[in-house]
Scaffold this active site. Structure first.
Site, short mmCIF file in Angstrom:
data_model
loop_
_atom_site.label_atom_id
_atom_site.label_comp_id
_atom_site.label_asym_id
_atom_site.label_seq_id
_atom_site.Cartn_x
_atom_site.Cartn_y
_atom_site.Cartn_z
N ASP A 97 8.25 -1.30 -1.59
CA ASP A 97 8.71 -0.17 -0.79
C ASP A 97 9.03 -0.57 0.64
O ASP A 97 9.24 0.30 1.51
CB ASP A 97 7.70 0.98 -0.83
CG ASP A 97 6.35 0.60 -0.24
OD1 ASP A 97 6.01 -0.59 -0.26
OD2 ASP A 97 5.62 1.50 0.24
N ARG A 101 5.77 -3.75 3.82
CA ARG A 101 5.05 -4.99 4.13
C ARG A 101 6.02 -6.10 4.52
O ARG A 101 7.20 -6.06 4.16
CB ARG A 101 4.28 -5.48 2.91
CG ARG A 101 3.18 -4.54 2.50
CD ARG A 101 2.33 -5.19 1.43
NE ARG A 101 1.29 -4.25 1.04
CZ ARG A 101 0.16 -4.61 0.45
NH1 ARG A 101 -0.06 -5.87 0.16
NH2 ARG A 101 -0.74 -3.72 0.15
N LYS A 161 3.73 1.46 8.21
CA LYS A 161 4.04 0.09 8.54
C LYS A 161 5.49 -0.18 8.15
O LYS A 161 6.05 0.55 7.34
CB LYS A 161 3.07 -0.87 7.85
CG LYS A 161 2.94 -0.71 6.35
CD LYS A 161 1.80 -1.60 5.85
CE LYS A 161 1.65 -1.57 4.34
NZ LYS A 161 0.74 -0.51 3.89
C1 VG1 Z 1 -4.05 -2.33 0.30
C2 VG1 Z 1 -4.25 -3.07 1.60
C3 VG1 Z 1 -4.18 -2.09 2.77
C4 VG1 Z 1 -2.85 -1.32 2.71
C5 VG1 Z 1 -2.71 -0.65 1.35
C6 VG1 Z 1 -1.38 0.05 1.19
O1 VG1 Z 1 -5.09 -1.40 0.13
O2 VG1 Z 1 -5.47 -3.76 1.62
O3 VG1 Z 1 -4.32 -2.79 3.98
O4 VG1 Z 1 -2.80 -0.35 3.72
O5 VG1 Z 1 -2.82 -1.63 0.32
O6 VG1 Z 1 -0.31 -0.82 1.33
P1 VG1 Z 1 -6.38 -1.69 -0.78
O7 VG1 Z 1 -7.17 -0.42 -0.76
O8 VG1 Z 1 -5.85 -2.07 -2.13
O9 VG1 Z 1 -7.08 -2.84 -0.13
V1 VG1 Z 1 1.04 -0.62 0.36
O10 VG1 Z 1 2.24 -1.66 0.94
O11 VG1 Z 1 0.39 -0.89 -1.11
O12 VG1 Z 1 1.42 1.00 0.56
CO CO Z 2 4.07 -1.19 0.40
#
Ligand code: VG1
Ligand code: CO
Length: 604
Positions: A323, A326, A421
């Protein structure tokens, strides 16, 4: 049905049609029963496609969301509905359109082909004005981010608020409560499907009155926002300089829809610098996660692979997730850790990025992210915040004018230009820094490189050696037990230090240990159990968390960090420098005993 051009006033846009239904579409009240486990995680609800396609499953979640919002955010509201284009998105968009009509939403905005990156959705909510002067009040974003897509993989949905950011816990908790008691949902079943491939407005007489669906270009609003933040001319100079070479890998995610417009059309990069930039429903069968394990092609191109000849490597490489929120930043044979990346952007923002020329309001990072940003904040006298994992926590700080730049160790970097982000923003930030550092040097023999910038930063601020171990798809019960064991250990620090001494006497001692808890400085809300921390005397840290984005089993994340101030020691290999702490972490947590895993699934 009669198909005719849109009302006067819209005629400046040649591809707009209004489709007026002569018969009003009907509203159905469909009885349903609740599903277990519709709890939004770190970033929305993510499950296997097979789960999402069950009758009523998506409907229940969408209705539970409508029921959790205040009336004015539903009745008469304008909603954005789009996502990263993964498998099942097209069907989901039509369902959400029909449910919106039945719930009295006034209009739905859809990016062409249902594509909008997560940061673009945030930008659209904040910046876009509809053809009739309307502004969006919220969004359903259809994505499971970095998780794979396709009939056997993941789908996801999350709701963003009027500020462009993810719904706060107060709202996601309400959504979850609603999913447990839901008995019916509303849908306009006989509303015809909208052709989301064609830009234009379709007007209906919905069951609750006039209802419009506007399909618009996915990139324009976002591109305009980027042009207002960065100096495109100076980035263009860099990208077209004969000494500079560039490579961008969208991993077949939605970033591809923006990369061509921005890097090639606006900034003059060569088309061959783009890798995997055609969005695909299954991301080409890959794992759209921009790290050293999954962005294989880019990693090889940048000379970080095993079989590398070292010939003709690009100066700069970057990748995005599904998406496009990142980013991974690479130099020639060089990896920039995301924790360093946000610190370096913060340290250079005022000089290199016009949007920040008036100064930074403050900076923030998620708790497991390394303290590299803390050191920059201290040196520059900036207000600093440490928040739990997940972008929703940054939003309040930004809305209150307390934070300009923020980031997470998980390849997420961004600023207060939106409330998500932003992967492409991060690349433009790095290109801006490179352009600034090379401004008098474009025709010189050797450009200041990504590696030079990072090494200079370490020399000035010290280096935070950092690594993350992920154990994916571990048995959920075993993961819980491991976490409970780590909490229990914290009751006796002397016991902890005895274990450490037995394993690695060269590792410093633990002086504090807790479960991270956050009190939002703006609204006072408290989030508990946000990760288990062991803090060492020399500034090292071990953090353990369970992921909130997986769709199967549990994922244990282990974050390992060690600070080195001595500039003669900042050049070591990171895995080697961290080996003693890693050993301690694995022993303390009894990782292998609880999970049966002798090594992690992914190391970043
Ligand atoms: C992961 C990352 C976190 C980020 C989240 C969503 O979460 O560690 O830092 O904000 O993904 O990113 P978790 O709970 O799996 O550690 V995204 O690009 O998946 O919306
Ligand atoms: Co993402």
């Amino acid at each position: 049905m009669d198909l005719r051009p849109a009302q006067p006033g819209h005629t400046h846009c040649p591809i707009i049609y209004a489709l007026q239904l002569q018969n009003k579409s009907l509203k159905s009240v469909v009885p349903t029963t609740s599903f277990d486990g519709q709890k939004p995680g770190t970033s929305g609800l993510r499950k296997k496609v097979k789960v999402f396609v069950q009758p009523h499953y998506l409907h229940n979640f969408v209705q539970s969301t409508f029921n959790a919002l205040s009336a004015e955010n539903v009745r008469g509201a304008t909603l954005v509905v789009s996502g990263d284009g993964r498998y099942f998105s097209k069907e989901a968009i039509q369902i959400i359109i029909k449910m919106s009509a039945a719930n009295g939403v006034r209009r739905v905005w859809v990016g062409q082909n249902g594509l909008l990156s997560t940061p673009a959705v945030s930008a659209v909510i904040r910046e876009r004005t509809g053809l009739d002067g309307s502004k969006a009040t919220g969004a359903f974003i259809l994505t499971a981010s970095h998780n794979p897509g396709g009939p056997n993989e993941d789908f996801g949905i999350k709701y963003n608020m009027g500020n462009g950011g993810p719904a706060p816990e107060s709202v996601t908790d309400k959504i979850y409560e609603n999913t447990k008691t839901i008995q019916e949902y509303l849908i306009a079943e006989n509303l015809p499907n909208v052709d989301i491939a064609v830009v234009g407005v379709t007007c209906f007489t919905g069951p609750e009155g006039q209802f419009d669906v506007e399909v618009f270009d996915s990139a324009s609003d976002y591109v305009a926002l980027m042009k207002s933040i960065f100096d495109f001319q100076s980035i263009r100079k860099l990208l077209t300089s004969p000494n500079f070479t560039f490579c961008y890998d969208a991993l077949h995610g939605v970033a591809g829809a923006y990369a061509k417009r921005i890097f090639v059309e606006e900034l003059g990069a060569q088309e061959c610098s783009l890798l995997n930039c055609t969005p695909k429903e299954d991301f080409g069968g890959g794992h759209p996660d921009p790290n050293l394990t999954y962005a294989k092609e880019l990693v090889a191109r940048m000379g970080l692979g095993k079989s590398n000849t070292g010939e003709g490597l690009p100066e700069f490489g970057a990748a995005a997730d599904g998406d496009a929120d990142r980013n991974m930043i690479l130099g020639k044979r060089f990896f920039v850790t995301p924790s360093d990346s946000v610190a370096i952007i913060a340290a250079n923002a005022v000089d290199a990025i016009p949007y920040f020329s008036g100064g930074l309001k403050g900076v923030a990072r998620s708790m497991p992210t390394s303290a590299a940003l803390d050191v920059v904040a201290k040196k520059l006298g900036l207000e600093f915040f440490e928040v739990p994992t997940g972008w929703k926590f940054f939003g309040n700080l930004m809305d209150a004018g307390k934070c300009s730049v923020c980031g997470e160790e998980s390849f997420g970097t961004g600023s207060d230009h939106i409330r998500e982000k932003d992967g492409i923003w991060a690349v433009l930030a790095w290109l801006s820094i490179l352009a600034y550092k090379n401004k008098d040097n474009f025709s010189g023999q050797k450009l200041v490189s990504v590696e030079d910038i990072v090494r200079q930063h370490w020399a000035a601020y010290g280096r935070h050696y950092y690594t993350r171990y992920d154990y994916e798809n571990v048995d959920a019960g075993a993961a819980k037990e491991l976490m409970a064991h780590l909490v229990k250990l914290q009751s006796s620090l002397s016991g902890v230090n005895d274990i450490i001494k037995g394993v690695r006497p060269d590792v410093s001692k633990v002086v504090d240990a807790d479960e991270f808890e956050y009190k939002d400085p703006v609204d006072g809300s408290v989030s508990k159990h946000q990760g288990i921390r062991y803090l060492f005397e020399d500034g090292s840290r071990l953090v353990f968390r369970l992921s909130g984005t997986g769709s199967e089993g549990a994922t244990i994340r282990l974050y390992i960090e060690q600070y080195e101030k001595d500039s003669s020691k900042t050049g070591r290999d990171s895995q080697e420098a961290l080996a003693p702490l890693v050993e301690v972490a694995l022993k303390l947590s009894k990782m292998e005993e609880f999970t049966g895993r002798s090594s992690p699934t992914v190391i970043t």
